[in-house]
Design an enzyme around this catalytic site. Structure first.
Site, short mmCIF file in Angstrom:
data_model
loop_
_atom_site.label_atom_id
_atom_site.label_comp_id
_atom_site.label_asym_id
_atom_site.label_seq_id
_atom_site.Cartn_x
_atom_site.Cartn_y
_atom_site.Cartn_z
N SER A 89 -9.60 1.24 2.32
CA SER A 89 -8.79 2.10 1.48
C SER A 89 -7.65 1.35 0.77
CB SER A 89 -8.20 3.23 2.33
OG SER A 89 -7.36 2.70 3.36
N SER A 126 -10.07 -1.32 6.28
CA SER A 126 -9.43 -1.09 4.99
C SER A 126 -8.70 -2.28 4.38
CB SER A 126 -8.45 0.08 5.10
OG SER A 126 -9.14 1.26 5.42
N LYS A 141 0.84 -1.19 0.00
CA LYS A 141 0.00 0.00 0.00
C LYS A 141 0.88 1.25 0.00
CE LYS A 141 -4.18 1.68 2.38
NZ LYS A 141 -5.11 1.40 3.49
#
Length: 442
Positions: free
Chosen positions: A114, A138, A39
């Site tokens: 996310s 997330s 990420k």
């Protein structure tokens, strides 16, 4: 697809799915044992790290996050930094300052957020593992939307050194993959104590031995407000669990309905503090008018490069911490967090895990997301938020598909430091579940 093929076709794949913000230019896998992605809020020495925000554009860290450092040391090759909601602020990865990842089952739909780009990469690329970060759901949310396995460990199990934090008391680094066994394999690599992150130093030894899941508790509050298709798929999955010898009980967990408002007070309060450092002086964009006074200069840079959702959460968090309001909002939110923890502890004394659908609906179309208010988007996380504010380990596994072929996930929540029961149920479930690969070709 081999590692060499993946690296050669990486840019072409990304043009279709927009999963990566930054990618390696090195197409030679060399002696790498595996490929992985991370990420974009995990720092990496050889790639730009922006946390999905324009305000950090051009930031090239001089060190790796501990989780990336450990995967490299184990023979992994970092191939890309995955697109995400700005600083983790979102449920669909549509709040990114850069590209918006596309769901591999339907390019007109979201990947979830996310860690949307991470889930997309795990779904699309063969034999791939991706690092995600969970604050309020997330990891599990995008895992559910993209039909992969995803685990968020106990808070403190993985060092947060090198993580661009959203909420310091909430953030957890975990793993997403098509294969259940990868969760155990790669979590063993990245977990452990790290003096650079004091919150990781209190963890007990990481027991990854097999432990059969004997029983689960389904909170009545966790099966309210579901779409009809998610409700149907979940009921079928529960029957399949029973056929595997898992005892299923329905329980009351009244605190769960208070977790969402408490989460947004805690998370935004911490986020507004964390984002105060981004003023155009040390990281990313620094081309503001230097003749301005400090406050005017900061305002100019922050107004230009923060997205709307980042500004909204800064304002909400700042308000919640104001003199005269902290006791009314922030202190009460901390009390609610403890009530939620106590509720989980009570139920987990007699059950191995708490079970519910991961998300109340399948991946929405971008056209539908654009019509949602901020409050409607926030409410979508009501099933994933409780485990996150409690700091308990939780796992999303694909459990079925709706009438349009979109994946549905279910989430297991275990007691603190008991990740092994989650690894075990994921692997047991995988043996009898027919995982469908995305039909969108690469």
């Amino acid at each position: 697809m081999s590692s060499a093929d993946t690296l050669r076709d990486l840019k072409r794949i990304n043009e279709k799915y927009q999963m990566f913000h930054a990618m390696t230019d090195d197409v030679d896998a060399g002696d790498s044992k595996f490929l992985f992605s991370a990420k974009d809020n995990l720092t990496s020495k050889d790639m730009e790290t922006c946390a999905g925000s324009r305000i950090l554009e051009g930031y090239h860290p001089v060190f790796d996050a501990t989780s990336i450092e450990k995967l490299r040391a184990a023979g992994g090759k970092l191939i890309g930094k995955t697109n995400m909601d700005e600083f983790g602020f979102g449920t669909f990865s549509t709040n990114s300052g850069f590209e918006i990842p596309r769901n591999p089952y339907d390019l007109d739909r979201a990947c979830g957020g996310s860690s949307g780009g991470s889930a997309c990469a795990a779904s699309v690329i063969d034999d791939h593992v991706s690092l995600g970060v969970s604050t309020g759901g997330s990891i599990c949310c995008p895992a559910s939307f993209c039909g992969v396995y995803g685990i968020a460990p106990t808070y403190g199990r993985v060092s947060r050194h090198g993580l661009i934090d959203y909420g310091n008391s909430l953030d957890k680094i975990g793993v997403l993959s098509q294969k259940a066994a990868d969760l155990r394999k790669y979590m063993e690599i990245i977990a452990g104590k790290d003096e650079r992150d004091p919150t990781s130093m209190v963890q007990p030894d990481f027991d990854t031995s097999y432990k059969k899941m004997e029983s689960v508790a389904i909170p009545k509050e966790g099966i309210e407000g579901l779409s009809k298709e998610v409700e149907s798929v979940f009921k079928d999955a529960v029957e399949r669990l029973k056929s595997m010898g898992v005892q299923v009980d329905y329980v009351d967990m009244p605190s769960l309905k208070y977790a969402m408002p408490a989460y947004y007070i805690l998370a935004t309060s911490e986020a507004s503090t964390n984002l105060a450092r981004y003023v155009g002086m040390r990281y990313g964009h620094q081309e503001g008018d230097h003749s301005l006074k400090f406050d005017d200069y900061f305002t100019e840079v922050r107004s230009k490069y923060f997205g709307d959702e980042a500004k909204r959460r800064i304002l909400l968090g700042t308000y919640a911490r104001m003199a005269g309001f902290g006791g009314r909002h922030y202190a009460k939110a901390r009390e609610v967090r403890q009530v939620v923890i106590n509720d989980y502890k009570r139920v987990l004394e007699t059950h191995d895990a708490v079970l519910a659908p991961t998300m109340p609906f399948t991946a929405p179309r971008f056209s539908d997301i654009s019509k949602m208010s901020a409050l409607e988007s926030y409410k979508a996380d009501y099933l994933t938020v409780p485990a996150n504010i409690a700091g308990t380990p939780h796992l999303s596994v694909p459990c079925g598909y709706d009438s349009e072929g979109m994946p549905v996930g279910m989430q297991f929540v275990a007691d603190h430091w008991n990740e092994r029961v989650l690894f075990s149920i994921a692997e047991d479930w995988e043996k009898q579940f027919d995982l469908r690969r995305p039909e969108v070709s690469i």
